[in-house]
Design an enzyme around this catalytic site. Structure first.
Site, PDB file in Angstrom:
ATOM      1  CE  LYS A   1      -2.107 -13.309  55.312  1.00 59.32           C
ATOM      2  NZ  LYS A   1      -0.784 -13.796  54.862  1.00 59.32           N
TER       3      LYS A   1
ATOM      4  CD  GLU B   1     -10.950 -16.834  58.197  1.00 58.24           C
ATOM      5  OE1 GLU B   1     -11.977 -16.272  58.650  1.00 58.24           O
ATOM      6  OE2 GLU B   1     -10.246 -16.340  57.300  1.00 58.24           O
TER       7      GLU B   1
ATOM      8  CB  SER C   1       3.957 -10.548  50.163  1.00 58.57           C
ATOM      9  OG  SER C   1       4.465 -11.865  50.070  1.00 58.57           O
TER      10      SER C   1
HETATM   11  C1  LIG Z   1      -0.637 -14.584  53.684  1.00 58.51           C
HETATM   12  C2  LIG Z   1       0.531 -14.254  52.878  1.00 58.51           C
HETATM   13  C3  LIG Z   1       0.496 -14.266  51.454  1.00 58.51           C
HETATM   14  C4  LIG Z   1      -0.704 -14.737  50.684  1.00 58.51           C
HETATM   15  O1  LIG Z   1      -1.851 -13.959  50.831  1.00 58.51           O
HETATM   16  P1  LIG Z   1      -2.408 -13.012  49.675  1.00 58.51           P
HETATM   17  O2  LIG Z   1      -3.737 -12.616  50.160  1.00 58.51           O
HETATM   18  O3  LIG Z   1      -2.439 -13.808  48.409  1.00 58.51           O
HETATM   19  O4  LIG Z   1      -1.468 -11.879  49.559  1.00 58.51           O
HETATM   20  C5  LIG Z   1       1.617 -13.866  50.758  1.00 58.51           C
HETATM   21  N1  LIG Z   1       2.748 -13.498  51.398  1.00 58.51           N
HETATM   22  C6  LIG Z   1       2.834 -13.484  52.750  1.00 58.51           C
HETATM   23  C7  LIG Z   1       4.110 -13.060  53.366  1.00 58.51           C
HETATM   24  C8  LIG Z   1       1.737 -13.856  53.525  1.00 58.51           C
HETATM   25  O5  LIG Z   1       1.835 -13.842  54.864  1.00 58.51           O
END
Ligand SMILES: *Cc1c(COP(=O)(O)O)cnc(C)c1O
Length: 407
Positions: free
Chosen positions: A101, A123, A388
């Site tokens: 993010k 938000e 992610s």
């Molecule tokens: C917020 C988050 C997501 C989901 O958000 P996307 O916009 O779909 O990528 C996925 N993995 C992690 C670690 C997150 O913090």
């Protein structure tokens, strides 16, 4: 590459169009006074973000502050435990703050600085976007107001503390159900009241134009790095790539690097506890076309067409719609969307931890789970997973709810 009559050589020049549409998905469905404020962001983004100064400053920040490029790791033991398919992970868990993010938050906050704004507003639901934006705001010396439902403030105490430590103001929203939807409304209202001094920073590839485009562009660094790193490491492209999809930002980041390649692309939605409405958040799998939060996409509808209640063990994935570009990529058949449920995600969480020494976020665990299923079907070849984020934030919850399996 041509696919379903779409010319992928010029994809990023063509999509979205100037009104923010990917095919019929996207656009901007907001009141006209808010539209005027958002138009200012679109204008600024299209000029400032293309300037050499902006690009080189963002590059330097990514290297010196975020620790990019993040590596690709070969998951040799996980691969061996399944069969012959070789699994790899793009390590966004090693990006500063432990998730992808920050990639778009640093871009959005740098844009705010170039626009001469004093404050960023957003938000947050589970608090991950709030923490990433508070980090970016601290780096640039911007004020940061994060709107959060009172229910979520209680549930996500550690993230609330992080935001406050980083110097952000956390504003509790007590209207209605006091969760994400009310927080979105309150944040937009605050932005509208003070748009001369601040910009609104969205948390995924969702919302009205230009946010789905802007967040995709800032996240595309993930796919660009990954493609080059994978080629360097193996001499080939992966046969398949996999990412989890909540709003869809980490997925669009990875996918952007491979849309024009002969690579199978998979997005993974959370099936939660099962197929019944309210038990999952698999919008593309079970949803239908509709407008929410200012954009047209595929969404899960409840009473009277309003956004349905959703659930997933991974709080970052429980969103009742998905970015418009995903709806488009699904419709033209370029990306396939599948599901993983809570149980599969938890199983993958422990597998990756114990076989590779990487504790994944529960969101990312959905991508790992799906890649494991795919590896069993494929028999040979390679799969690149977007990891992610890291799982530290999920530790207490997993141990309390599931315990620790015997070794
Ligand atoms: C917020 C988050 C997501 C989901 O958000 P996307 O916009 O779909 O990528 C996925 N993995 C992690 C670690 C997150 O913090």
């Amino acid at each position: 590459m041509k696919y379903s009559n779409i010319d992928f050589d010029n994809y990023f020049k063509t999509y979205p169009d100037e009104n923010g549409y990917f095919g019929r998905f996207g656009g901007s469905y907001v009141p006209s006074d808010l539209q005027a404020a958002i138009d200012e962001i679109t204008e600024a983004y299209l000029t400032i973000s293309k300037s050499e100064k902006f690009i080189s400053e963002l590059r330097r920040i990514r290297r010196d502050f975020q620790g990019r490029p993040t590596p690709i790791s070969h998951l040799a033991r996980l691969s061996d435990s399944i069969g012959r398919v070789q699994l790899y992970a793009k390590r966004e868990d090693l990006n500063h703050t432990g998730a992808h993010k920050l990639n778009h938050c640093m871009g959005e906050a740098l844009l705010a600085k170039y626009m001469g704004k004093k404050k960023v507003i957003a938000e947050t639901g589970a608090g991950q976007h709030g923490v990433a934006l508070a980090t970016a705001a601290a780096y640039f010396g911007l004020e940061c107001d994060i709107y959060m439902g009172a229910v979520d403030v209680k549930k996500q105490a550690p993230n609330v503390a992080r935001m406050k430590v980083l110097g952000a103001r956390v504003i509790e929203v007590t209207d209605g159900l006091a969760t994400l939807k009310e927080a979105v409304d309150a944040a937009f209202m605050a932005y509208l009241a003070d748009y001369k001094n601040c910009i609104y920073c969205i948390g995924s590839v969702v919302g009205p134009h230009p946010f789905p485009m802007m967040v995709r562009d800032f996240q595309s660094v993930v796919g660009i790095e990954a493609r080059e790193q994978f080629l360097d490491a193996t001499g080939e492209l992966p046969d398949a790539i996999v990412a989890c999809v909540g709003g869809g930002s980490n997925a669009m980041g990875l996918f952007s690097g491979f849309l024009n390649d002969p690579v199978e692309i998979y997005g993974v939605e959370p099936l939660g506890r099962g197929k019944k409405l309210g038990d999952h958040a698999a919008s593309l799998t079970f949803g239908s076309e509709g407008v929410m939060h200012g954009f047209n996409s595929i969404m899960l509808k409840g009473d009277g067409g309003a956004p349905a209640p959703v659930y997933s063990v991974a709080s970052g994935l429980d969103y009742p719609s998905t970015g418009p570009e995903h709806s488009f990529l699904k419709e033209i058949g370029r990306v396939k969307y599948g599901v993983a449920d809570d149980k599969e995600a938890i199983d993958a969480f422990f597998k990756l931890s114990r076989l590779e020494g990487i504790i994944p976020a529960l969101e990312s665990s959905h991508a790992v789970a799906y890649a494991m299923k795919l590896a069993r079907e494929m028999k040979h070849g390679s799969i690149l997973i977007n990891l992610s984020g890291r799982g530290d934030k999920d530790m207490d919850y997993v141990i309390e709810k599931y315990g620790v399996p015997e070794v």
